[in-house]
Every structure is written in structure tokens, then in C-alpha cells.
Design a protein around this motif. Structure first.
Motif, short mmCIF file in Angstrom:
data_model
loop_
_atom_site.label_atom_id
_atom_site.label_comp_id
_atom_site.label_asym_id
_atom_site.label_seq_id
_atom_site.Cartn_x
_atom_site.Cartn_y
_atom_site.Cartn_z
N GLN A 293 0.82 -1.21 0.00
CA GLN A 293 0.00 0.00 0.00
C GLN A 293 0.86 1.26 0.00
O GLN A 293 0.52 2.24 -0.66
CB GLN A 293 -0.94 -0.01 1.21
CG GLN A 293 -2.02 -1.06 1.11
CD GLN A 293 -2.78 -1.22 2.41
OE1 GLN A 293 -2.27 -0.92 3.51
NE2 GLN A 293 -4.00 -1.72 2.32
N TRP A 294 1.99 1.24 0.75
CA TRP A 294 2.91 2.39 0.73
C TRP A 294 3.48 2.58 -0.67
O TRP A 294 3.61 3.70 -1.15
CB TRP A 294 4.04 2.22 1.74
CG TRP A 294 3.67 2.50 3.16
CD1 TRP A 294 3.63 1.60 4.18
CD2 TRP A 294 3.27 3.75 3.73
NE1 TRP A 294 3.24 2.24 5.35
CE2 TRP A 294 3.03 3.55 5.09
CE3 TRP A 294 3.11 5.03 3.20
CZ2 TRP A 294 2.62 4.58 5.94
CZ3 TRP A 294 2.69 6.06 4.05
CH2 TRP A 294 2.45 5.83 5.40
N LYS A 295 3.82 1.46 -1.32
CA LYS A 295 4.36 1.53 -2.68
C LYS A 295 3.34 2.14 -3.64
O LYS A 295 3.68 2.99 -4.47
CB LYS A 295 4.76 0.12 -3.13
CG LYS A 295 5.39 0.05 -4.48
CD LYS A 295 5.75 -1.40 -4.81
CE LYS A 295 6.22 -1.53 -6.24
NZ LYS A 295 6.52 -2.92 -6.58
N GLN A 296 2.08 1.71 -3.53
CA GLN A 296 1.03 2.24 -4.40
C GLN A 296 0.79 3.72 -4.13
O GLN A 296 0.61 4.50 -5.07
CB GLN A 296 -0.27 1.46 -4.20
CG GLN A 296 -0.22 0.06 -4.74
CD GLN A 296 -1.44 -0.77 -4.34
OE1 GLN A 296 -2.31 -0.31 -3.60
NE2 GLN A 296 -1.50 -1.99 -4.85
N ALA A 297 0.79 4.13 -2.87
CA ALA A 297 0.59 5.54 -2.52
C ALA A 297 1.74 6.39 -3.07
O ALA A 297 1.52 7.50 -3.58
CB ALA A 297 0.48 5.70 -1.00
N TRP A 298 2.96 5.88 -2.97
CA TRP A 298 4.12 6.60 -3.49
C TRP A 298 4.01 6.75 -5.00
O TRP A 298 4.23 7.84 -5.55
CB TRP A 298 5.39 5.83 -3.12
CG TRP A 298 6.65 6.42 -3.64
CD1 TRP A 298 7.36 7.46 -3.10
CD2 TRP A 298 7.37 6.01 -4.80
NE1 TRP A 298 8.46 7.71 -3.87
CE2 TRP A 298 8.49 6.83 -4.92
CE3 TRP A 298 7.15 5.02 -5.76
CZ2 TRP A 298 9.40 6.70 -5.96
CZ3 TRP A 298 8.06 4.90 -6.79
CH2 TRP A 298 9.17 5.72 -6.88
N ALA A 299 3.65 5.67 -5.69
CA ALA A 299 3.52 5.71 -7.15
C ALA A 299 2.40 6.67 -7.56
O ALA A 299 2.55 7.44 -8.52
CB ALA A 299 3.26 4.31 -7.70
#
Length: 109
Positions: A81-87
């Protein structure tokens, strides 16, 4: 610690290391509620046996709240989820920059 013990047991039993990596890469079932509403104890229990780099590992961050010098919000998400939010944040910034460079400039101020 548990993952290391499982990997050691697999290696000691003659199972190839790729099986240990596959066992560590198993996905957890999706959370039934947002991670930010979980207590620290619940998060620790959920993270048992997961490497900190695993996509299902929950990480919490304290984010400063706008308009306050002291108040901070606790935001917890899985690594995925952190990766998706960053992207998504990066894509939003790229989209904004692209629109701003294409926008006509008004010099009649």
C-alpha cells in the motif's frame, strides 16, 4: 526470527533454498479493517514471521497534521500500500507538472 528458523530447517532437511524463499513469499489474507485502526500489539502479531521488506508487512509512520505544531497522525499501511501511494503521488506530480507546462501563459496581469 521464525522465518530464519524455517529457512534453516528447510536447508538442513535438504530442501533447496528456493523453497525457503517461496515459503517466505507467501501472502497473508487481506486485512478486514484499515491498518491504521489496529493497535500496536495487533500489528506486531500480524507481522510475526514476515520480513520487513515483505509486501504484507505493516509499517506505521507519523505524519504531521497541517495547522498544528504538535499534532501528528499515525498512518499504517502494508509495504504494498505504501508503494502504491508513493507511485500515485508521483504520477499526480507528473500530471500536474505536465499540465502546468502546457497551460497558456497570461501576460496581461
Amino acid at each position: 526470527m521464525l522465518t530464519m528458523m524455517m529457512a534453516f530447517a528447510l536447508v538442513a532437511s535438504g530442501t533447496p533454498p528456493t523453497a525457503a524463499a517461496a515459503a517466505a513469499a507467501e501472502r497473508r489474507p487481506p486485512l478486514d479493517r484499515p491498518a491504521s485502526t489496529m493497535t500496536g500489539t495487533e500489528i506486531k502479531a500480524y507481522n510475526v514471521g514476515l520480513a520487513p521488506t515483505h509486501p504484507d508487512f505493516i509499517k506505521c509512520r507519523k505524519i504531521e497534521e497541517i495547522g498544528s505544531l504538535v499534532k501528528k497522525a499515525r498512518v499504517c499501511r502494508t509495504n504494498e500500500q505504501w508503494k502504491q501511494a508513493w507511485a500515485q503521488g508521483n504520477q499526480n506530480a507528473r500530471d500536474t507538472a505536465e499540465v502546468m507546462t502546457r497551460a497558456p501563459v497570461n501576460h496581461s496581469n
